[in-house]
Design a protein around this motif. Sequence first.
Motif, mmCIF file in Angstrom:
data_model
loop_
_atom_site.group_PDB
_atom_site.id
_atom_site.type_symbol
_atom_site.label_atom_id
_atom_site.label_comp_id
_atom_site.label_asym_id
_atom_site.label_seq_id
_atom_site.Cartn_x
_atom_site.Cartn_y
_atom_site.Cartn_z
ATOM 1 N N LYS A 226 36.118 55.856 40.677
ATOM 2 C CA LYS A 226 36.620 55.137 39.507
ATOM 3 C C LYS A 226 37.909 54.407 39.839
ATOM 4 O O LYS A 226 38.098 53.240 39.470
ATOM 5 N N ASN A 229 37.049 51.586 41.918
ATOM 6 C CA ASN A 229 36.431 50.555 41.080
ATOM 7 C C ASN A 229 37.495 49.763 40.325
ATOM 8 O O ASN A 229 37.424 48.537 40.219
ATOM 9 N N ASP A 230 38.521 50.497 39.797
ATOM 10 C CA ASP A 230 39.610 49.792 39.109
ATOM 11 C C ASP A 230 40.355 48.871 40.058
ATOM 12 O O ASP A 230 40.691 47.727 39.702
ATOM 13 N N ARG A 233 38.229 45.916 40.657
ATOM 14 C CA ARG A 233 38.237 45.010 39.504
ATOM 15 C C ARG A 233 39.499 44.157 39.481
ATOM 16 O O ARG A 233 39.452 42.949 39.246
ATOM 17 N N SER A 234 40.666 44.837 39.745
ATOM 18 C CA SER A 234 41.910 44.057 39.785
ATOM 19 C C SER A 234 41.879 43.040 40.920
ATOM 20 O O SER A 234 42.325 41.892 40.768
ATOM 21 N N LYS A 235 41.305 43.454 42.073
ATOM 22 C CA LYS A 235 41.185 42.521 43.188
ATOM 23 C C LYS A 235 40.275 41.357 42.835
ATOM 24 O O LYS A 235 40.563 40.191 43.174
ATOM 25 N N ILE A 236 39.174 41.665 42.111
ATOM 26 C CA ILE A 236 38.258 40.600 41.686
ATOM 27 C C ILE A 236 38.962 39.642 40.730
ATOM 28 O O ILE A 236 38.794 38.423 40.815
ATOM 29 N N GLU A 237 39.776 40.210 39.816
ATOM 30 C CA GLU A 237 40.511 39.339 38.893
ATOM 31 C C GLU A 237 41.479 38.434 39.653
ATOM 32 O O GLU A 237 41.595 37.240 39.368
ATOM 33 N N GLU A 240 39.473 35.823 41.308
ATOM 34 C CA GLU A 240 39.040 34.818 40.332
ATOM 35 C C GLU A 240 40.167 33.857 39.998
ATOM 36 O O GLU A 240 39.958 32.643 39.882
#
Length: 361
Positions: A226, A229-230, A233-237, A240
């Motif tokens: 988890k 995953n967080d 997600r922050s890396k993906i943001e 982006e």
Amino acid sequence: ISPVPPYSREQPIFTTRAHVFQIDPSTKKNWVPASKQAVTVSYFYDSTRNSYRIISVDGAKVIINSTITPNMTFTKTSQKFGQWADSRANTVFGLGFPSEQQLTKFAEKFQEVKEAAKLARDRSQEKIETSSNHSQESGRETPSSTRASSVNGTDDEKASHSGPAEAHLKSENDKLKIALAQSSSNVKKWETELQTLRESNARLSTALQESAASIEHWKKQFSACKEENDQLRSKIEELEEQCDEINKEKERNAQLSRRLQELETELQDKELELEELRKQGEIIPQLMSECESVSEQLQAAEKKNKDLEEKVRTLRTEVEESKHRQTNLKTELKNFLDVLDGKIDELHDFRQGLSKLGADN
């Protein structure tokens, strides 16, 4: 017992579909898939043996053949997963269901079948104890009755009944021996099954402890996943946002490219104009001479223009004087017309007087 039950003897009483797993025999921690996809899992009841089994077949392979005993326990480990230990098969079975409702129905059916198996076992024990007590009582009563008859009877009766009594006693003794042998074999059987159940309970306790440890391990792994995953997600943001900036930069580069093409086109146009200007520069001396002649003509024209301006001024003065005289003439003409209108009115009155005078005469 055949893996696939003959329907003349065993009948399915409950059927569902689930993914089947077995505990890894080497580690006793990890689950090993027994089927590649969801298969049919059914409860079967054997009326002749008064027993219940869980059976599942994947194609031609039997992946579950578990006889349910009163000591078995079905445990829900998650919202869609449940398991039970089978000491006879020396393994732990796990089932993954599509929904929590199907898992609940399977667990409720397992409890019902478990109670039915317990009731069947209790009834069979009562029958065995009843037959054993009856055999023991008949064994006790027969010698006493024989002794009573031998004591109270005469010698002739003893002689006449000694043969049938001995045969009867032998048959009763044989029955007692068979009953005792069966009782001893049943006792050994129940002792063996009790020992098996104890071992199964020990293995089940160990498996439950290992399962609890495995659950803690998976909880830690889930927490780590988890967190990862967080982070992802922050890396993906961030990526982006970087992609948005890159797209904006691409758009700016495209605008600059278009502007550069426009400037190159303008530069080509300016070069063409410069070439034309160079060609025109070659005829500048001729233009200078023509310009001098034009200047002379312009000076002459300016002189003529001055003369014309003087004439125009004179004409304007004359026009002004003419306008003034015309205004005076208009005034005098208006005065004359007014006087004329008065005279005409007087003549009209005079005519009317003459006409009236003529009429009176």
